[in-house]
Motif scaffolding. Sequence first.
Motif, PDB file in Angstrom:
ATOM      1  N   GLU A   1       0.843  -1.197   0.000  1.00  0.00           N
ATOM      2  CA  GLU A   1       0.000   0.000   0.000  1.00  0.00           C
ATOM      3  C   GLU A   1       0.887   1.260   0.000  1.00  0.00           C
ATOM      4  O   GLU A   1       0.644   2.218  -0.734  1.00  0.00           O
ATOM      5  CB  GLU A   1      -0.914  -0.026   1.242  1.00  0.00           C
ATOM      6  CG  GLU A   1      -1.611   1.277   1.600  1.00  0.00           C
ATOM      7  CD  GLU A   1      -2.792   1.608   0.715  1.00  0.00           C
ATOM      8  OE1 GLU A   1      -3.098   0.823  -0.202  1.00  0.00           O
ATOM      9  OE2 GLU A   1      -3.407   2.684   0.939  1.00  0.00           O
ATOM     10  N   ILE A   2       1.937   1.236   0.815  1.00  0.00           N
ATOM     11  CA  ILE A   2       2.831   2.399   0.909  1.00  0.00           C
ATOM     12  C   ILE A   2       3.571   2.607  -0.419  1.00  0.00           C
ATOM     13  O   ILE A   2       3.743   3.737  -0.872  1.00  0.00           O
ATOM     14  CB  ILE A   2       3.832   2.202   2.070  1.00  0.00           C
ATOM     15  CG1 ILE A   2       3.077   2.096   3.398  1.00  0.00           C
ATOM     16  CG2 ILE A   2       4.850   3.348   2.129  1.00  0.00           C
ATOM     17  CD1 ILE A   2       3.914   1.631   4.566  1.00  0.00           C
ATOM     18  N   LEU A   3       3.942   1.495  -1.053  1.00  0.00           N
ATOM     19  CA  LEU A   3       4.724   1.603  -2.294  1.00  0.00           C
ATOM     20  C   LEU A   3       3.916   2.140  -3.470  1.00  0.00           C
ATOM     21  O   LEU A   3       4.480   2.482  -4.515  1.00  0.00           O
ATOM     22  CB  LEU A   3       5.349   0.240  -2.635  1.00  0.00           C
ATOM     23  CG  LEU A   3       6.388  -0.233  -1.604  1.00  0.00           C
ATOM     24  CD1 LEU A   3       6.901  -1.629  -1.937  1.00  0.00           C
ATOM     25  CD2 LEU A   3       7.552   0.758  -1.503  1.00  0.00           C
ATOM     26  N   LYS A   4       2.577   2.267  -3.298  1.00  0.00           N
ATOM     27  CA  LYS A   4       1.762   2.900  -4.347  1.00  0.00           C
ATOM     28  C   LYS A   4       2.007   4.407  -4.395  1.00  0.00           C
ATOM     29  O   LYS A   4       1.651   5.068  -5.359  1.00  0.00           O
ATOM     30  CB  LYS A   4       0.271   2.657  -4.076  1.00  0.00           C
ATOM     31  CG  LYS A   4      -0.197   1.244  -4.338  1.00  0.00           C
ATOM     32  CD  LYS A   4      -1.712   1.175  -4.054  1.00  0.00           C
ATOM     33  CE  LYS A   4      -2.174  -0.256  -3.866  1.00  0.00           C
ATOM     34  NZ  LYS A   4      -3.436  -0.307  -3.075  1.00  0.00           N
TER      35      LYS A   4
ATOM     36  N   ALA B   1      12.672   7.821   8.400  1.00  0.00           N
ATOM     37  CA  ALA B   1      12.221   6.466   8.054  1.00  0.00           C
ATOM     38  C   ALA B   1      13.354   5.448   8.111  1.00  0.00           C
ATOM     39  O   ALA B   1      13.475   4.584   7.250  1.00  0.00           O
ATOM     40  CB  ALA B   1      11.548   6.456   6.671  1.00  0.00           C
ATOM     41  N   THR B   2      14.178   5.531   9.151  1.00  0.00           N
ATOM     42  CA  THR B   2      15.315   4.623   9.257  1.00  0.00           C
ATOM     43  C   THR B   2      14.969   3.325   9.979  1.00  0.00           C
ATOM     44  O   THR B   2      15.782   2.408  10.015  1.00  0.00           O
ATOM     45  CB  THR B   2      16.468   5.295  10.032  1.00  0.00           C
ATOM     46  OG1 THR B   2      15.915   5.864  11.222  1.00  0.00           O
ATOM     47  CG2 THR B   2      17.137   6.374   9.210  1.00  0.00           C
ATOM     48  N   MET B   3      13.765   3.270  10.595  1.00  0.00           N
ATOM     49  CA  MET B   3      13.424   2.099  11.408  1.00  0.00           C
ATOM     50  C   MET B   3      12.305   1.288  10.769  1.00  0.00           C
ATOM     51  O   MET B   3      11.243   1.821  10.462  1.00  0.00           O
ATOM     52  CB  MET B   3      12.966   2.546  12.805  1.00  0.00           C
ATOM     53  CG  MET B   3      14.039   3.239  13.596  1.00  0.00           C
ATOM     54  SD  MET B   3      15.373   2.103  14.029  1.00  0.00           S
ATOM     55  CE  MET B   3      16.710   3.290  14.166  1.00  0.00           C
ATOM     56  N   PRO B   4      12.520  -0.039  10.567  1.00  0.00           N
ATOM     57  CA  PRO B   4      11.518  -0.861   9.904  1.00  0.00           C
ATOM     58  C   PRO B   4      10.338  -1.252  10.795  1.00  0.00           C
ATOM     59  O   PRO B   4       9.299  -1.637  10.287  1.00  0.00           O
ATOM     60  CB  PRO B   4      12.312  -2.115   9.511  1.00  0.00           C
ATOM     61  CG  PRO B   4      13.436  -2.176  10.488  1.00  0.00           C
ATOM     62  CD  PRO B   4      13.771  -0.775  10.846  1.00  0.00           C
ATOM     63  N   SER B   5      10.496  -1.172  12.107  1.00  0.00           N
ATOM     64  CA  SER B   5       9.417  -1.638  12.991  1.00  0.00           C
ATOM     65  C   SER B   5       9.480  -0.905  14.321  1.00  0.00           C
ATOM     66  O   SER B   5      10.504  -0.285  14.656  1.00  0.00           O
ATOM     67  CB  SER B   5       9.592  -3.139  13.266  1.00  0.00           C
ATOM     68  OG  SER B   5      10.817  -3.338  13.957  1.00  0.00           O
TER      69      SER B   5
ATOM     70  N   GLY C   1      17.907  -3.371   4.996  1.00  0.00           N
ATOM     71  CA  GLY C   1      18.042  -4.794   4.727  1.00  0.00           C
ATOM     72  C   GLY C   1      16.836  -5.351   3.987  1.00  0.00           C
ATOM     73  O   GLY C   1      16.320  -6.411   4.332  1.00  0.00           O
ATOM     74  N   GLY C   2      16.330  -4.646   3.011  1.00  0.00           N
ATOM     75  CA  GLY C   2      15.226  -5.139   2.204  1.00  0.00           C
ATOM     76  C   GLY C   2      13.842  -4.795   2.743  1.00  0.00           C
ATOM     77  O   GLY C   2      12.852  -4.898   2.033  1.00  0.00           O
ATOM     78  N   VAL C   3      13.762  -4.392   4.019  1.00  0.00           N
ATOM     79  CA  VAL C   3      12.457  -4.069   4.605  1.00  0.00           C
ATOM     80  C   VAL C   3      12.236  -2.556   4.530  1.00  0.00           C
ATOM     81  O   VAL C   3      13.177  -1.781   4.684  1.00  0.00           O
ATOM     82  CB  VAL C   3      12.387  -4.533   6.081  1.00  0.00           C
ATOM     83  CG1 VAL C   3      11.007  -4.279   6.671  1.00  0.00           C
ATOM     84  CG2 VAL C   3      12.757  -6.000   6.182  1.00  0.00           C
ATOM     85  N   LEU C   4      10.994  -2.164   4.319  1.00  0.00           N
ATOM     86  CA  LEU C   4      10.667  -0.744   4.228  1.00  0.00           C
ATOM     87  C   LEU C   4      10.855  -0.054   5.580  1.00  0.00           C
ATOM     88  O   LEU C   4      10.383  -0.540   6.611  1.00  0.00           O
ATOM     89  CB  LEU C   4       9.208  -0.614   3.785  1.00  0.00           C
ATOM     90  CG  LEU C   4       8.717   0.806   3.551  1.00  0.00           C
ATOM     91  CD1 LEU C   4       9.214   1.317   2.204  1.00  0.00           C
ATOM     92  CD2 LEU C   4       7.204   0.864   3.612  1.00  0.00           C
ATOM     93  N   GLY C   5      11.523   1.097   5.588  1.00  0.00           N
ATOM     94  CA  GLY C   5      11.652   1.894   6.811  1.00  0.00           C
ATOM     95  C   GLY C   5      10.417   2.758   6.973  1.00  0.00           C
ATOM     96  O   GLY C   5       9.975   3.371   6.003  1.00  0.00           O
TER      97      GLY C   5
END
Length: 379
Positions: free
Chosen positions: A167-170, A189-193, A179-183
């Motif tokens: 949804e975010i990538l739209k 936006a440096t933290m994935p979770s 490491g491949g996960v969205l921040g």
Amino acid sequence: MVSRFLIALALLAAVPALAAAPPPLEMNGARNLDVATGWTLFKRPWISSPSSLSAGGGVGPLYDARACSSCHIGGGPGRVAEDAIGEGLAVRLGHDPVYGDQIQTRALPGFDPEADVAFHWQASNGMRAPALDFAKLYYGPLAAHAALRRAPSLFGIGALESVPESEILKGHGHAARIGGVLGRFGWKATMPSITAQVATAFQRDFGIATSGLPGPWGECTEAEKACRAAPGQTIELPDTMRDYLVAYLRSLQPVAALREAGPGFAVFKASGCLACHAVLKDAQGAPVRAYTDLLLHDMGSGLDDGIAEGDAKSSEWRTAPLWNLANELSQGGLLHDGRARSIAEAVNWHGGEASQARLTFNALSPKRRKLLESFLIGK
Ligand code: HEC
Ligand code: HEC
């Protein structure tokens, strides 16, 4: 169940002043034991080992604060004021070989903190911006760029975590990847979770080691020898305790719902704000009215703080959520370093990709601007 209950009891006994506090409004009924324990941990002032709870581990040797709630007051935003470093504000570094990623302004007895640092407001573009004043650096010269970051409100971050990556990538911004996960957390936006952000908070703000970021020295580098040599456990905070905190953070509801309706929303939309301050959908298709696309945007030179972090350039910032604005304004400042004293000032710092929205905002009639502002503060 029993062990959680015992931890909760032990913590309440350890902090009698907090045990007497009224039930937290921010829990909004999601009152299970994990959340309650997490809330206790959030307000708890951490102390140094070895005197702390055996399971708790200790603050230091270098640290900035002793409690999450000193910077995120009641789960909300931190104070923005000239005396609020370590209490609502932190000094971020563009990775320094000696000082690391953040300045720790406090230290246990027998250790030197990293710096005595303050800041003052200076006039900039007819508004104000912070200027840091280093009175003393204890470990030699600072090579990296330093800049102020304010502690944002944490209300609603569970909903932000629940938005699917697809949804975010739209959206049309720059997606940060770790490491491949969205921040998706942090000003850049440096933290994935939420879990990753909490581990980082323990390391940078308290000097407390978790399984995610082990080592009792917090974020001291090899150059900070006394700190690195101090005794301590490799993991000071067990994952169960970290997870109670995460459960508490996920339970925090946003301050305002800000429905996409009414004349104020119409002005917001007509001004082009939704291009970045978008309404996303969670996995069930329900709207998340945070008004952020969770992506990075180039905001121009006015907001460039000289620090590139992760995938974000120094002029790129994650679109800030707008559903806690009333609360954030009440603590003294908006934007990543708290420089904006009003919604109008925040928009007037918007440059780069947001330049057209700023021009449109400034051309609004006083009446339409008022409608837009009332919409944003949930009035
Ligand atoms: C010294 C002040 C300070 C303390 C103490 C502190 N924080 Fe923060 N917090 C910040 C700042 C500053 C940011 C923004 C960091 C950035 O993006 O550079 C932040 C960001 C966050 C975020 C991300 C919010 C978002 O929307 O992106 C979470 C979650 C968070 N903190 C949780 C915690 C927890 C849990 C604790 C206690 C373990 C804690 N913080 C302690 C200052 C603090
Ligand atoms: C190109 C993307 C973009 C557009 C368009 C945009 N913004 Fe923003 N906005 C951002 C980013 C990124 C931030 C965070 C910047 C920072 O902290 O330095 C932000 C921050 C804000 C903040 C401060 C929030 C806080 O908690 O600190 C407000 C208020 C705001 N925007 C309002 C608006 C309004 C009103 C409009 C339309 C007139 C608008 N923005 C258009 C990207 C955008």
